[in-house]
Motif scaffolding. Structure first.
Motif, PDB file in Angstrom:
ATOM      1  N   PHE A 263       0.837  -1.208   0.000  1.00  0.00           N
ATOM      2  CA  PHE A 263       0.000   0.000   0.000  1.00  0.00           C
ATOM      3  C   PHE A 263       0.866   1.250   0.000  1.00  0.00           C
ATOM      4  O   PHE A 263       0.501   2.265  -0.575  1.00  0.00           O
ATOM      5  CB  PHE A 263      -0.963  -0.008   1.192  1.00  0.00           C
ATOM      6  CG  PHE A 263      -0.340   0.375   2.502  1.00  0.00           C
ATOM      7  CD1 PHE A 263       0.288  -0.579   3.279  1.00  0.00           C
ATOM      8  CD2 PHE A 263      -0.385   1.673   2.966  1.00  0.00           C
ATOM      9  CE1 PHE A 263       0.876  -0.235   4.484  1.00  0.00           C
ATOM     10  CE2 PHE A 263       0.194   2.032   4.168  1.00  0.00           C
ATOM     11  CZ  PHE A 263       0.832   1.071   4.928  1.00  0.00           C
ATOM     12  N   ARG A 266       1.598   2.136  -3.506  1.00  0.00           N
ATOM     13  CA  ARG A 266       0.392   2.707  -4.106  1.00  0.00           C
ATOM     14  C   ARG A 266       0.221   4.157  -3.705  1.00  0.00           C
ATOM     15  O   ARG A 266      -0.085   5.015  -4.524  1.00  0.00           O
ATOM     16  CB  ARG A 266      -0.838   1.956  -3.617  1.00  0.00           C
ATOM     17  CG  ARG A 266      -1.342   0.873  -4.471  1.00  0.00           C
ATOM     18  CD  ARG A 266      -1.571   1.267  -5.883  1.00  0.00           C
ATOM     19  NE  ARG A 266      -1.578   0.082  -6.693  1.00  0.00           N
ATOM     20  CZ  ARG A 266      -2.589  -0.762  -6.722  1.00  0.00           C
ATOM     21  NH1 ARG A 266      -3.676  -0.515  -6.038  1.00  0.00           N
ATOM     22  NH2 ARG A 266      -2.522  -1.852  -7.440  1.00  0.00           N
ATOM     23  N   HIS A 267       0.429   4.412  -2.429  1.00  0.00           N
ATOM     24  CA  HIS A 267       0.254   5.778  -1.944  1.00  0.00           C
ATOM     25  C   HIS A 267       1.262   6.719  -2.601  1.00  0.00           C
ATOM     26  O   HIS A 267       0.922   7.833  -2.974  1.00  0.00           O
ATOM     27  CB  HIS A 267       0.388   5.815  -0.420  1.00  0.00           C
ATOM     28  CG  HIS A 267      -0.826   5.273   0.283  1.00  0.00           C
ATOM     29  ND1 HIS A 267      -0.993   5.320   1.638  1.00  0.00           N
ATOM     30  CD2 HIS A 267      -1.927   4.669  -0.193  1.00  0.00           C
ATOM     31  CE1 HIS A 267      -2.157   4.778   1.973  1.00  0.00           C
ATOM     32  NE2 HIS A 267      -2.732   4.373   0.868  1.00  0.00           N
ATOM     33  N   TYR A 269       2.714   6.428  -5.547  1.00  0.00           N
ATOM     34  CA  TYR A 269       2.367   6.690  -6.948  1.00  0.00           C
ATOM     35  C   TYR A 269       1.080   7.504  -7.057  1.00  0.00           C
ATOM     36  O   TYR A 269       0.906   8.274  -8.006  1.00  0.00           O
ATOM     37  CB  TYR A 269       2.281   5.383  -7.745  1.00  0.00           C
ATOM     38  CG  TYR A 269       3.656   4.845  -8.046  1.00  0.00           C
ATOM     39  CD1 TYR A 269       4.335   5.228  -9.186  1.00  0.00           C
ATOM     40  CD2 TYR A 269       4.307   4.011  -7.141  1.00  0.00           C
ATOM     41  CE1 TYR A 269       5.617   4.783  -9.443  1.00  0.00           C
ATOM     42  CE2 TYR A 269       5.583   3.547  -7.378  1.00  0.00           C
ATOM     43  CZ  TYR A 269       6.234   3.941  -8.541  1.00  0.00           C
ATOM     44  OH  TYR A 269       7.515   3.511  -8.778  1.00  0.00           O
TER      45      TYR A 269
END
Ligand SMILES: Nc1ncnc2c1ncn2[C@@H]1O[C@H](COP(=O)(O)OP(=O)(O)OP(=O)(O)O)[C@@H](O)[C@H]1O
Ligand SMILES: [Mg+2]
Lengths: 394, 528
Positions: A263, A266-267, A269
């Motif tokens: 995660f 993800r954060h 990007y």
């Protein structure tokens, strides 16, 4: 769809990524021919990895910094300065190696967090904040080396990081001339890769998700195995894996997993792709900024120690231009300054490309002035290719 | 990429156009086919526009309207599509937007292409400055700007910075800019989706005037009433094909006919029925809420008091700029950094949210008004956008994203909201506006909130998709969610909500039960 169609479609779709590997292959081929195979010799390739280490780790950190739309110009002299701090800690504070390494890494994180504070809290553009850092760390490096000049590091354990190789099995008669532990590691890596690919594909099929055809899958597996095989074989032909290579591979692997599978990645990007949207989705942009600059600081520390260890000393000019090499490697590796795009594996390849150019041209005896021009041209070409392939289909 | 555009053809002035053979259509696009990886956006579309007319282009989200206009304006260059474009009977082969502009096509997007920090006259003549020697002739520029502004009936100081103008006025500046290049064919891609009614009407008045002067307009809109009001002809696209072209001047067009052609069936009821059963339990209360913008040194919310009941759809309406969005954003973590006073009470407990993260954890969700600006991450794919606000749902060991679970969940939402995309791996950038909106909704449904704030949820959305979104909203409240629906569209506020607050200049000026409300009452409160 026939196999050939699938292959070309696949190639077209991932042209940017494959393009980089193809470019690397062409560069390797060219220098190998131009130097009568000297370039591709085990000794040189092993050497090349060691030369690349301190830039590669910076490039990996820089990738994330650029992904979140910032830049860090201070990393070069920060690395130089922290390399000197490591040297001082070893020679003057008489700390053991196992304490010095984590200590300096923590210093690096601290330096990165200060940059992040400037950027996230006070809203200073990263370019300016880190330009100030560039000056400050350069001054700091000169100050700590002022009295002594170059600080020689007489610590074999520390110096092994930049010059040593992993130990081998004491079996002189089994596979002579090859580094057995390196071979073993290569074999294990290949096996792991095959197993995890198969199991992930199987799981996808179980969920009824789209997968590439069986032929395609097998071909790509074989290709990867051969690639790992070749690299392993070349390295095993000299002294085996160097500690630097182990560190670089380790850092790459960790960052690769962090950015693609977690995660946190993800954060990062998401913040790079659209900071406002990320914030409104519950992601703290400033927290991500701290993490990314903190990691950059830590990797600067690592880079500084790799370099100091390689030279077995801390010099007054250590770190000069590292930041630009790292930024160039990241861009060759496909990051985009518009944010949200770029892979750490790409930057590793970018670093290998740039170092290969230097190394190959050195072997060919090409003048340093020409070298700069060629490297500049390659940087531009890579980015032009990048922009052109991204534009397609919009 | 842009949903909305105005495109203009220039080169000849009005007299010359009027002098030309009127029987040759100004524009004819023949058998246009445009293929994207995995999508046939246009399939053998033919499109003919007559001189000095207002020609509307309608169709569902993803029907290919914007793509057709991008083909026309050279965003998609000549070699990238099949078919031919004729302008005044001449074959056109644009390599880029510059070519089409030179041929007389200027594109004005909904995300307006003005430079906010520059003045009005600078913007209008940007790229073709009037020179005196090597200097810009400021006096002449301003003189011409005044004339142009008069033409679009915009009374602003030419030396004002564009950022100080409202969106409606900016749009007029954009048109003036196009006119400064001798435009004669305007293509407007959803110009009114961000305009209030007055601004829209104003825009139409100007389009009609321009028509008198020989300027042709192509207008894309999802508001069918506008089509009936302004169109001479209307062409309907469906699934990348041109269904038909109708003549609005002989009475064959009405909303039902349009809808039927657009979706291929008739929709009886634009607002799906719902059994209204909101409880009296209050889930969220805003008390004496004041917000100051420290940058503008202005108070933007003044003593706002409101209550949200469990299981209701609460409407918040008012004119654009009344402070509705600011209210939502100040509650939802206050990312704009307003200075706030007042109290929030959630389920009877006082609470405050210092970040959207906290608001989300407390059960709120906020679908932003500007899906491209701060809603979606356009360069990421559909699945990543759906899961981003609630990755916890697919984490294993608190850290790793379970890629398979992500695909599974994203597919579920794609199917249940009928998001039209070739795959959940498609970048959101490439989806049509309506489908992007559905992705925003999916993202916040994935959070499974108790309170959903929807800010202009139907902006740029076709009738069919609107119906679907309304149906989803009804399902949400049936499952016990409470919804705050912010909208400037009075019909949908009246059609969907249980209760309405009207906001004007940062104050709540009225509260009405929807069953007792009508447009006049609300407008009266909105202008109070
Ligand atoms: N650059 C692109 N790459 C891939 N697909 C695209 C691209 N542009 C458009 N599409 C696809 O083409 C189709 C038509 O899109 P288009 O934007 O023209 O629709 P539209 O009629 O303007 O819809 P809306 O009313 O929602 O704006 C859609 O399915 C869309 O996803
Ligand atoms: Mg569109």
């Amino acid at each position: 769809m026939t196999f050939l169609q699938e292959l070309t479609q696949n190639l077209k779709r991932n042209i940017r990524e494959y393009g980089m590997y193809i470019a690397l292959f062409v560069i390797f081929l060219f220098f190998s021919v131009a130097t009568d195979g000297m370039f591709i010799s085990s000794r040189n390739i092993s050497n090349l990895f060691n030369q690349m280490g301190y830039i590669a780790v910076l490039a990996i950190g820089m990738t994330l910094v650029i992904v979140i739309r910032h830049i860090d110009l201070s990393v070069g002299f920060l690395a130089g300065f922290l390399g000197a701090v490591a040297a001082i800690a070893l020679t003057q504070w008489n700390l053991p190696v196992w304490a010095v390494i984590p200590l300096v890494l923590v210093f690096g994180i601290g330096a990165g967090l200060i940059t992040a504070l400037m950027v996230a809290k006070f809203g200073i553009p990263a370019f300016v904040a880190t330009l100030a850092g560039w000056l400050i760390y350069r001054g700091a490096l000169l100050q700590v080396t002022l009295r002594t000049g170059t600080i020689i590091i007489p610590n074999p354990a520390f110096n092994a990081i930049g010059n040593g190789y992993i130990p081998d099995l004491p079996l002189p008669n089994f596979l002579p001339g090859l580094h057995k532990v390196t071979l073993l590691i290569g074999l294990l890596a290949a096996i792991l890769m095959v197993i995890s690919s198969i199991s992930s594909r199987r799981k996808k099929i179980e969920y009824d998700f789209e997968v590439s055809s069986k032929n395609m899958f097998i071909i790509s597996l074989i290709f990867m195995v051969i690639l790992i095989g070749i690299i392993t074989y070349i390295l095993a032909g000299y002294n085996g894996l160097s500690w630097t290579a182990v560190i670089v591979l380790g850092v790459t692997l960790i960052y690769h997993f962090l950015t693609t599978q977690t995660f946190l990645g993800r954060h990062i990007y998401a913040v790079g792709g659209n900071p406002e949207a990320a914030e409104l989705s519950g992601i703290s942009v400033s927290k991500i900024t701290y993490i990314v600059f903190g990691s950059m600081g830590m990797l600067s520390a690592l880079s500084g120690m790799l370099y100091a260890s390689r030279l077995q000393s801390a010099t007054t000019t250590a770190g000069t231009l590292f930041e630009l090499d790292a930024i160039a490697a990241a861009y060759v590796g496909g990051v985009s300054s518009a944010g949200g795009v770029g892979k750490v594996t790409g930057s590793l390849i970018g670093a290998i490309v740039m170092i290969s150019l230097t190394n190959g041209m050195n072997l060919m005896g090409i003048d340093i002035s020409t070298q700069y021009i060629v490297r500049g041209a390659v940087l531009v070409a890579a980015v032009v290719f990048d922009v052109a392939t991204r534009k397609r289909g919009i | 990429m842009a949903v909305t555009a105005i495109t203009i053809l220039t080169r000849f002035d009005a007299q010359k156009i009027l002098g030309e053979n009127m029987s040759v259509p100004i524009l004819e696009m023949k058998n246009i086919t445009k293929q994207f990886p995995g999508v046939k956006a246009l399939d053998d579309v033919s499109f003919k526009v007559n001189r000095a007319q207002i020609h509307c282009l309608v169709g569902e989200n993803g029907a290919g309207k914007s793509t057709l206009m991008k083909v026309l304006s050279g965003v998609h260059p000549y070699s990238s599509y099949e078919g031919e474009i004729y302008l005044d009977g001449e074959l056109q082969t644009y390599r880029n937007t510059y070519d089409s502009e030179k041929a007389g096509i200027a594109v004005i997007y909904q995300e307006l292409a003005l430079v906010p920090e520059m003045m009005v006259y600078e913007n209008i003549f940007l790229g073709h400055e009037i020179r005196k020697g090597i200097n810009v002739d400021v006096n002449e520029t301003i003189k011409q700007t005044v004339a142009l502004l008069k033409k679009v009936r915009l009374e602003v100081n030419p030396s004002m910075k564009v950022k100080h103008l409202g969106i409606g006025k900016q749009q007029l500046v954009e048109i003036a800019k196009a006119l400064s290049r001798d435009a004669r064919l305007l293509v407007l891609d959803e110009p009114t989706s961000a305009l209030n009614e007055t601004d829209s009407e104003n825009l139409f008045v100007i389009l009609r005037e321009l028509k008198q002067e020989g300027v042709t307009s192509i207008l894309i809109t999802h508001k069918l009433q506008e089509v009936l009001d302004i169109a001479d002809k209307v062409t309907i696209l469906r699934d990348g094909q041109s269904v038909t072209t109708l003549d609005n001047n002989n009475g064959e067009v009405n909303e039902d006919v349009l809808i039927k052609h657009m979706v291929g069936r008739s929709i009886e009821n634009i607002y799906p029925d719902r059994e209204k059963k909101s409880k009296d339990e209050i889930i969220l209360e805003v008390r004496h809420w004041n917000a100051y913008d420290p940058r503008l040194e202005r108070q933007i919310l003044k003593d706002v008091n409101l209550k949200l009941k469990k299981g209701e759809i609460l409407g918040i309406t008012g004119l654009m700029g009344a402070g509705r969005t600011e209210l939502a954003r100040s509650i939802f973590g206050n990312t704009d950094g307003y200075r706030l006073e007042g109290e929030l009470v959630l389920n009877g407990e006082p609470i405050s949210f210092s970040s959207p993260h906290k608001a989300i954890n407390a059960g709120l969700a906020y679908v932003t008004e500007d899906r491209k600006g701060d809603g979606l991450i356009l360069i990421q794919d559909v699945k990543a956008n759906i899961t981003i606000a609630n990755l916890e749902r697919i984490l294993t060991r608190g850290l790793f994203i379970d890629a398979n679970a992500e695909i599974r969940d994203a597919r579920e939402f794609r199917d249940s909201l009928d998001i039209r995309t070739p795959s959940i791996n498609q970048l959101v950038l490439y989806l049509s506006g309506g489908n992007q909106q559905k992705v925003s909704l999916a993202k916040w449904l994935y959070v499974d909130p108790d309170i959903m704030i929807l800010d202009e949820p139907t902006r740029g959305i076709d009738v069919g998709a609107k119906y679907e979104i309304f149906t989803i909203m009804n399902q949400m409240v049936d499952q016990g969610m409470s919804i705050i629906m912010i909208s400037s569209e009075l019909p949908e506020i009246l059609g969907m909500t249980d209760r309405i607050y009207v906001i004007s200049e940062g104050r709540v000026t009225g509260e009405v039960m929807t069953q007792d409300a009508d447009q006049e009452t609300i407008m009266r409160y909105a202008t109070m």
